[in-house]
Design a protein around this motif. Sequence first.
Motif, PDB file in Angstrom:
ATOM      1  N   MET A   1     -16.610  20.988  40.142  1.00 57.72           N
ATOM      2  CA  MET A   1     -16.307  21.439  38.794  1.00 57.72           C
ATOM      3  C   MET A   1     -17.653  21.581  38.090  1.00 57.72           C
ATOM      4  SD  MET A   1     -13.818  19.794  35.906  1.00 57.72           S
ATOM      5  CE  MET A   1     -12.330  20.362  36.743  1.00 57.72           C
ATOM      6  N   GLU A   2     -17.856  22.728  37.434  1.00 60.37           N
ATOM      7  CA  GLU A   2     -19.134  22.976  36.776  1.00 60.37           C
ATOM      8  C   GLU A   2     -19.070  22.566  35.313  1.00 60.37           C
ATOM      9  OE1 GLU A   2     -19.762  27.130  37.891  1.00 60.37           O
ATOM     10  OE2 GLU A   2     -21.292  26.376  39.286  1.00 60.37           O
ATOM     11  N   TYR A   3     -20.091  21.841  34.875  1.00 59.97           N
ATOM     12  CA  TYR A   3     -20.190  21.347  33.503  1.00 59.97           C
ATOM     13  C   TYR A   3     -21.280  22.107  32.754  1.00 59.97           C
ATOM     14  CZ  TYR A   3     -17.140  17.357  34.414  1.00 59.97           C
ATOM     15  OH  TYR A   3     -16.052  16.572  34.705  1.00 59.97           O
ATOM     16  N   VAL A   4     -21.047  22.346  31.470  1.00 64.60           N
ATOM     17  CA  VAL A   4     -22.001  23.057  30.622  1.00 64.60           C
ATOM     18  C   VAL A   4     -22.269  22.242  29.359  1.00 64.60           C
ATOM     19  CG1 VAL A   4     -21.397  25.363  31.459  1.00 64.60           C
ATOM     20  CG2 VAL A   4     -20.129  24.392  29.543  1.00 64.60           C
ATOM     21  N   ALA A   5     -23.435  22.461  28.762  1.00 67.50           N
ATOM     22  CA  ALA A   5     -23.816  21.789  27.518  1.00 67.50           C
ATOM     23  C   ALA A   5     -23.397  22.664  26.348  1.00 67.50           C
ATOM     24  CB  ALA A   5     -25.317  21.537  27.487  1.00 67.50           C
ATOM     25  N   VAL A   6     -22.648  22.086  25.410  1.00 61.70           N
ATOM     26  CA  VAL A   6     -22.119  22.865  24.288  1.00 61.70           C
ATOM     27  C   VAL A   6     -22.281  22.133  22.963  1.00 61.70           C
ATOM     28  CG1 VAL A   6     -20.423  24.133  25.682  1.00 61.70           C
ATOM     29  CG2 VAL A   6     -19.780  21.939  24.653  1.00 61.70           C
ATOM     30  N   ALA A   7     -22.227  22.925  21.890  1.00 58.90           N
ATOM     31  CA  ALA A   7     -22.202  22.400  20.522  1.00 58.90           C
ATOM     32  C   ALA A   7     -21.478  23.427  19.664  1.00 58.90           C
ATOM     33  CB  ALA A   7     -23.618  22.169  19.990  1.00 58.90           C
TER      34      ALA A   7
ATOM     35  N   SER B   1     -11.110  13.363  26.741  1.00 59.09           N
ATOM     36  CA  SER B   1     -11.717  14.662  27.033  1.00 59.09           C
ATOM     37  C   SER B   1     -11.428  15.666  25.927  1.00 59.09           C
ATOM     38  CB  SER B   1     -11.191  15.211  28.362  1.00 59.09           C
ATOM     39  OG  SER B   1     -11.554  14.348  29.409  1.00 59.09           O
ATOM     40  N   GLU B   2     -10.170  15.728  25.489  1.00 57.49           N
ATOM     41  CA  GLU B   2      -9.808  16.648  24.414  1.00 57.49           C
ATOM     42  C   GLU B   2     -10.487  16.229  23.116  1.00 57.49           C
ATOM     43  OE1 GLU B   2      -7.578  15.127  26.405  1.00 57.49           O
ATOM     44  OE2 GLU B   2      -7.019  16.842  27.649  1.00 57.49           O
ATOM     45  N   GLY B   3     -10.561  14.910  22.877  1.00 54.27           N
ATOM     46  CA  GLY B   3     -11.218  14.386  21.677  1.00 54.27           C
ATOM     47  C   GLY B   3     -12.695  14.732  21.650  1.00 54.27           C
ATOM     48  N   GLN B   4     -13.338  14.678  22.805  1.00 55.05           N
ATOM     49  CA  GLN B   4     -14.751  15.059  22.891  1.00 55.05           C
ATOM     50  C   GLN B   4     -14.937  16.505  22.467  1.00 55.05           C
ATOM     51  OE1 GLN B   4     -15.631  13.450  27.021  1.00 55.05           O
ATOM     52  NE2 GLN B   4     -17.678  13.606  26.168  1.00 55.05           N
ATOM     53  N   LEU B   5     -14.091  17.400  22.985  1.00 55.90           N
ATOM     54  CA  LEU B   5     -14.186  18.817  22.629  1.00 55.90           C
ATOM     55  C   LEU B   5     -13.966  19.021  21.129  1.00 55.90           C
ATOM     56  CD1 LEU B   5     -12.436  20.803  25.500  1.00 55.90           C
ATOM     57  CD2 LEU B   5     -14.821  20.922  24.808  1.00 55.90           C
ATOM     58  N   ARG B   6     -12.976  18.312  20.567  1.00 56.78           N
ATOM     59  CA  ARG B   6     -12.717  18.438  19.127  1.00 56.78           C
ATOM     60  C   ARG B   6     -13.901  17.924  18.314  1.00 56.78           C
ATOM     61  NH1 ARG B   6      -7.456  16.932  20.595  1.00 56.78           N
ATOM     62  NH2 ARG B   6      -7.786  14.799  19.892  1.00 56.78           N
ATOM     63  N   ALA B   7     -14.492  16.800  18.747  1.00 56.10           N
ATOM     64  CA  ALA B   7     -15.640  16.227  18.039  1.00 56.10           C
ATOM     65  C   ALA B   7     -16.829  17.183  18.065  1.00 56.10           C
ATOM     66  CB  ALA B   7     -16.023  14.875  18.655  1.00 56.10           C
ATOM     67  N   VAL B   8     -17.074  17.798  19.213  1.00 56.35           N
ATOM     68  CA  VAL B   8     -18.184  18.744  19.336  1.00 56.35           C
ATOM     69  C   VAL B   8     -17.914  19.977  18.468  1.00 56.35           C
ATOM     70  CG1 VAL B   8     -19.462  20.230  20.921  1.00 56.35           C
ATOM     71  CG2 VAL B   8     -18.904  17.901  21.591  1.00 56.35           C
ATOM     72  N   ALA B   9     -16.698  20.503  18.529  1.00 55.87           N
ATOM     73  CA  ALA B   9     -16.342  21.676  17.720  1.00 55.87           C
ATOM     74  C   ALA B   9     -16.454  21.360  16.226  1.00 55.87           C
ATOM     75  CB  ALA B   9     -14.936  22.155  18.071  1.00 55.87           C
ATOM     76  N   ALA B  10     -16.250  20.078  15.865  1.00 54.74           N
ATOM     77  CA  ALA B  10     -16.348  19.656  14.461  1.00 54.74           C
ATOM     78  C   ALA B  10     -17.790  19.389  14.034  1.00 54.74           C
ATOM     79  CB  ALA B  10     -15.492  18.408  14.230  1.00 54.74           C
ATOM     80  N   GLY B  11     -18.742  19.529  14.978  1.00 52.65           N
ATOM     81  CA  GLY B  11     -20.149  19.391  14.615  1.00 52.65           C
ATOM     82  C   GLY B  11     -20.748  18.011  14.761  1.00 52.65           C
ATOM     83  N   TRP B  12     -20.108  17.134  15.557  1.00 50.83           N
ATOM     84  CA  TRP B  12     -20.634  15.783  15.737  1.00 50.83           C
ATOM     85  C   TRP B  12     -21.912  15.756  16.573  1.00 50.83           C
ATOM     86  CZ3 TRP B  12     -16.597  11.404  16.643  1.00 50.83           C
ATOM     87  CH2 TRP B  12     -15.625  11.438  15.641  1.00 50.83           C
ATOM     88  N   GLY B  13     -22.097  16.745  17.443  1.00 50.40           N
ATOM     89  CA  GLY B  13     -23.279  16.737  18.306  1.00 50.40           C
ATOM     90  C   GLY B  13     -23.073  17.636  19.504  1.00 50.40           C
ATOM     91  N   VAL B  14     -23.775  17.283  20.582  1.00 54.97           N
ATOM     92  CA  VAL B  14     -23.790  18.041  21.830  1.00 54.97           C
ATOM     93  C   VAL B  14     -22.964  17.285  22.857  1.00 54.97           C
ATOM     94  CG1 VAL B  14     -25.300  18.823  23.721  1.00 54.97           C
ATOM     95  CG2 VAL B  14     -26.108  18.908  21.343  1.00 54.97           C
ATOM     96  N   SER B  15     -22.310  17.999  23.756  1.00 57.40           N
ATOM     97  CA  SER B  15     -21.665  17.331  24.879  1.00 57.40           C
ATOM     98  C   SER B  15     -21.772  18.200  26.118  1.00 57.40           C
ATOM     99  CB  SER B  15     -20.203  17.009  24.589  1.00 57.40           C
ATOM    100  OG  SER B  15     -19.714  16.076  25.549  1.00 57.40           O
TER     101      SER B  15
END
Length: 144
Positions: free
Chosen positions: A10-16, A72-86
């Motif tokens: 599974m390929e992972y990417v860095a997002v913000a 996992s879903e919470g991480q995506l929501r936190a990143v989309a909300a501007g908490w940081g990078v994941s």
Amino acid sequence: GCKVVPLGAMEYVAVASPEFAREHLPNGLTAHNFRDVTFVCFNRKDDMQAEFVARRFGLKRVSLPSVFVPSSEGQLRAVAAGWGVSVVPELMAAPLIAKERLVDLAPGHKLPIQLYWHSWNLESAVLDALSEALTLAAGRALVA
């Protein structure tokens, strides 16, 4: 005994979020700025973010400022909300990148994580069918 079947990577990417990226990482994630931003991690044992950064910039070990979101879903929501990078599975991030709710901070750079299916070595038609279905689905969704 136990059977272990390699499924693929599974390929992972860095997002913000686009706003976070514009404000903190206007040139994307670089060897000079990764220590200046917060990374959203699953928990203290989650080293995906550090592994991505270390491989991306050829470093042995890195320590990153982190906040923890154990979902996992919470991480995506936190990143989309501007908490940081994941660093998240590309399969999960791609729809949000397409909708411009997330941006890829290191285009062209992915962290492949090998996945395996572990099952008991039993005589079971149900388990065999499940293993076969999982292996076929993984073959379509994952990188060989």
